[in-house]
Design a protein around this motif. Sequence first.
Motif, mmCIF file in Angstrom:
data_model
loop_
_atom_site.group_PDB
_atom_site.id
_atom_site.type_symbol
_atom_site.label_atom_id
_atom_site.label_comp_id
_atom_site.label_asym_id
_atom_site.label_seq_id
_atom_site.Cartn_x
_atom_site.Cartn_y
_atom_site.Cartn_z
ATOM 1 N N SER A 100 44.814 -7.380 -23.161
ATOM 2 C CA SER A 100 43.596 -8.024 -23.644
ATOM 3 C C SER A 100 42.522 -6.960 -23.673
ATOM 4 O O SER A 100 42.362 -6.213 -22.707
ATOM 5 N N TYR A 101 41.824 -6.851 -24.771
ATOM 6 C CA TYR A 101 40.776 -5.847 -24.839
ATOM 7 C C TYR A 101 39.417 -6.521 -24.929
ATOM 8 O O TYR A 101 39.269 -7.606 -25.461
ATOM 9 N N ARG A 102 38.433 -5.859 -24.324
ATOM 10 C CA ARG A 102 37.101 -6.433 -24.167
ATOM 11 C C ARG A 102 36.059 -5.584 -24.870
ATOM 12 O O ARG A 102 36.157 -4.372 -24.902
ATOM 13 N N GLY A 103 35.055 -6.265 -25.399
ATOM 14 C CA GLY A 103 33.964 -5.598 -26.084
ATOM 15 C C GLY A 103 32.903 -5.105 -25.114
ATOM 16 O O GLY A 103 33.054 -5.164 -23.890
ATOM 17 N N LEU A 104 31.810 -4.660 -25.664
ATOM 18 C CA LEU A 104 30.716 -4.080 -24.898
ATOM 19 C C LEU A 104 30.158 -5.027 -23.851
ATOM 20 O O LEU A 104 29.793 -4.614 -22.747
ATOM 21 N N LEU A 105 30.113 -6.335 -24.150
ATOM 22 C CA LEU A 105 29.554 -7.321 -23.223
ATOM 23 C C LEU A 105 30.598 -7.901 -22.269
ATOM 24 O O LEU A 105 30.308 -8.811 -21.512
ATOM 25 N N GLY A 106 31.812 -7.386 -22.314
ATOM 26 C CA GLY A 106 32.861 -7.847 -21.411
ATOM 27 C C GLY A 106 33.657 -9.027 -21.928
ATOM 28 O O GLY A 106 34.563 -9.511 -21.260
ATOM 29 N N ASN A 107 33.345 -9.508 -23.122
ATOM 30 C CA ASN A 107 34.070 -10.647 -23.678
ATOM 31 C C ASN A 107 35.409 -10.194 -24.261
ATOM 32 O O ASN A 107 35.534 -9.092 -24.774
ATOM 33 N N VAL A 108 36.410 -11.052 -24.153
ATOM 34 C CA VAL A 108 37.729 -10.740 -24.717
ATOM 35 C C VAL A 108 37.625 -10.837 -26.234
ATOM 36 O O VAL A 108 37.236 -11.877 -26.765
ATOM 37 N N VAL A 109 37.948 -9.760 -26.906
ATOM 38 C CA VAL A 109 37.861 -9.742 -28.367
ATOM 39 C C VAL A 109 39.241 -9.715 -29.030
ATOM 40 O O VAL A 109 39.333 -9.791 -30.238
ATOM 41 N N GLY A 110 40.289 -9.633 -28.236
ATOM 42 C CA GLY A 110 41.629 -9.682 -28.792
ATOM 43 C C GLY A 110 42.696 -9.513 -27.741
ATOM 44 O O GLY A 110 42.432 -9.021 -26.647
ATOM 45 N N THR A 111 43.898 -9.974 -28.069
ATOM 46 C CA THR A 111 45.057 -9.854 -27.178
ATOM 47 C C THR A 111 46.260 -9.414 -28.000
ATOM 48 O O THR A 111 46.480 -9.928 -29.088
ATOM 49 N N LEU A 112 47.000 -8.452 -27.474
ATOM 50 C CA LEU A 112 48.199 -7.943 -28.136
ATOM 51 C C LEU A 112 49.399 -8.057 -27.202
ATOM 52 O O LEU A 112 49.295 -7.716 -26.030
ATOM 53 N N ASN A 113 50.536 -8.516 -27.723
ATOM 54 C CA ASN A 113 51.794 -8.380 -26.994
ATOM 55 C C ASN A 113 52.267 -6.979 -27.284
ATOM 56 O O ASN A 113 52.715 -6.678 -28.389
ATOM 57 N N TRP A 114 52.137 -6.082 -26.311
ATOM 58 C CA TRP A 114 52.303 -4.653 -26.573
ATOM 59 C C TRP A 114 53.749 -4.180 -26.487
ATOM 60 O O TRP A 114 54.208 -3.433 -27.324
ATOM 61 N N ALA A 115 54.461 -4.592 -25.450
ATOM 62 C CA ALA A 115 55.822 -4.078 -25.271
ATOM 63 C C ALA A 115 56.661 -5.086 -24.507
ATOM 64 O O ALA A 115 56.132 -5.888 -23.741
ATOM 65 N N THR A 116 57.959 -5.034 -24.729
ATOM 66 C CA THR A 116 58.918 -5.777 -23.918
ATOM 67 C C THR A 116 59.892 -4.755 -23.353
ATOM 68 O O THR A 116 60.465 -3.962 -24.100
ATOM 69 N N ILE A 117 60.039 -4.776 -22.042
ATOM 70 C CA ILE A 117 60.835 -3.760 -21.357
ATOM 71 C C ILE A 117 62.037 -4.413 -20.699
ATOM 72 O O ILE A 117 61.884 -5.351 -19.914
ATOM 73 N N SER A 118 63.207 -3.929 -21.018
ATOM 74 C CA SER A 118 64.426 -4.360 -20.350
ATOM 75 C C SER A 118 64.688 -3.383 -19.212
ATOM 76 O O SER A 118 64.855 -2.190 -19.451
ATOM 77 N N GLY A 119 64.688 -3.877 -18.021
ATOM 78 C CA GLY A 119 64.954 -3.029 -16.863
ATOM 79 C C GLY A 119 66.376 -3.213 -16.396
ATOM 80 O O GLY A 119 67.239 -3.668 -17.133
ATOM 81 N N SER A 120 66.605 -2.875 -15.162
ATOM 82 C CA SER A 120 67.930 -3.031 -14.569
ATOM 83 C C SER A 120 67.762 -3.745 -13.234
ATOM 84 O O SER A 120 66.651 -3.920 -12.756
ATOM 85 N N PRO A 121 68.868 -4.147 -12.607
ATOM 86 C CA PRO A 121 68.780 -4.831 -11.311
ATOM 87 C C PRO A 121 68.300 -3.931 -10.175
ATOM 88 O O PRO A 121 68.034 -4.396 -9.085
ATOM 89 N N SER A 122 68.196 -2.634 -10.424
ATOM 90 C CA SER A 122 67.666 -1.732 -9.400
ATOM 91 C C SER A 122 66.349 -1.137 -9.905
ATOM 92 O O SER A 122 66.088 -1.085 -11.106
ATOM 93 N N TRP A 123 65.526 -0.687 -8.978
ATOM 94 C CA TRP A 123 64.224 -0.134 -9.329
ATOM 95 C C TRP A 123 64.377 1.116 -10.184
ATOM 96 O O TRP A 123 65.233 1.951 -9.929
ATOM 97 N N GLY A 124 63.538 1.230 -11.207
ATOM 98 C CA GLY A 124 63.524 2.420 -12.042
ATOM 99 C C GLY A 124 62.193 2.547 -12.760
ATOM 100 O O GLY A 124 61.462 1.572 -12.920
ATOM 101 N N PRO A 125 61.848 3.747 -13.201
ATOM 102 C CA PRO A 125 60.576 3.947 -13.895
ATOM 103 C C PRO A 125 60.615 3.369 -15.311
ATOM 104 O O PRO A 125 61.648 3.394 -15.973
ATOM 105 N N SER A 126 59.495 2.841 -15.737
ATOM 106 C CA SER A 126 59.375 2.356 -17.111
ATOM 107 C C SER A 126 59.166 3.542 -18.047
ATOM 108 O O SER A 126 58.791 4.625 -17.610
ATOM 109 N N PRO A 127 59.375 3.320 -19.331
ATOM 110 C CA PRO A 127 58.975 4.365 -20.271
ATOM 111 C C PRO A 127 57.448 4.428 -20.335
ATOM 112 O O PRO A 127 56.767 3.512 -19.868
ATOM 113 N N SER A 128 56.906 5.486 -20.892
ATOM 114 C CA SER A 128 55.471 5.540 -21.154
ATOM 115 C C SER A 128 55.195 4.550 -22.266
ATOM 116 O O SER A 128 55.709 4.697 -23.366
ATOM 117 N N ILE A 129 54.400 3.520 -21.982
ATOM 118 C CA ILE A 129 54.314 2.433 -22.960
ATOM 119 C C ILE A 129 52.985 2.257 -23.652
ATOM 120 O O ILE A 129 52.926 1.577 -24.650
#
Length: 92
Positions: free
Chosen positions: A23-52
């Motif tokens: 969600s991105y906010r304008g100068l006055l702090g109001n939400v001016v838009g929302t984007l579904n940016w990425a969907t990440i498939s991980g694994s059952p064990s901990w691992g680093p995400s890609p740079s997203i």
Amino acid sequence: TFSTFIRFFVKNSPGGSLRVQVSYRGLLGNVVGTLNWATISGSPSWGPSPSILNLQSLLALLGAKSVQLKFYAVGAPSQIDDIYVDPWASSD
């Protein structure tokens, strides 16, 4: 070059993924838009995400003053930890 990529550690249950929403906010702090940016498939064990997400480019492109990240489990439980901004990373 200087850029601001978001990375974190992720762990997904079988059949699950993690959606990253911005969600991105304008100068006055109001939400001016929302984007579904990425969907990440991980694994059952901990691992680093890609740079997203290149925050510097996103802020300039959208004219936003700040962003808020939201993480949603899709299909099965997911876990995240150690979210950080890496100013010297290059995209994967």
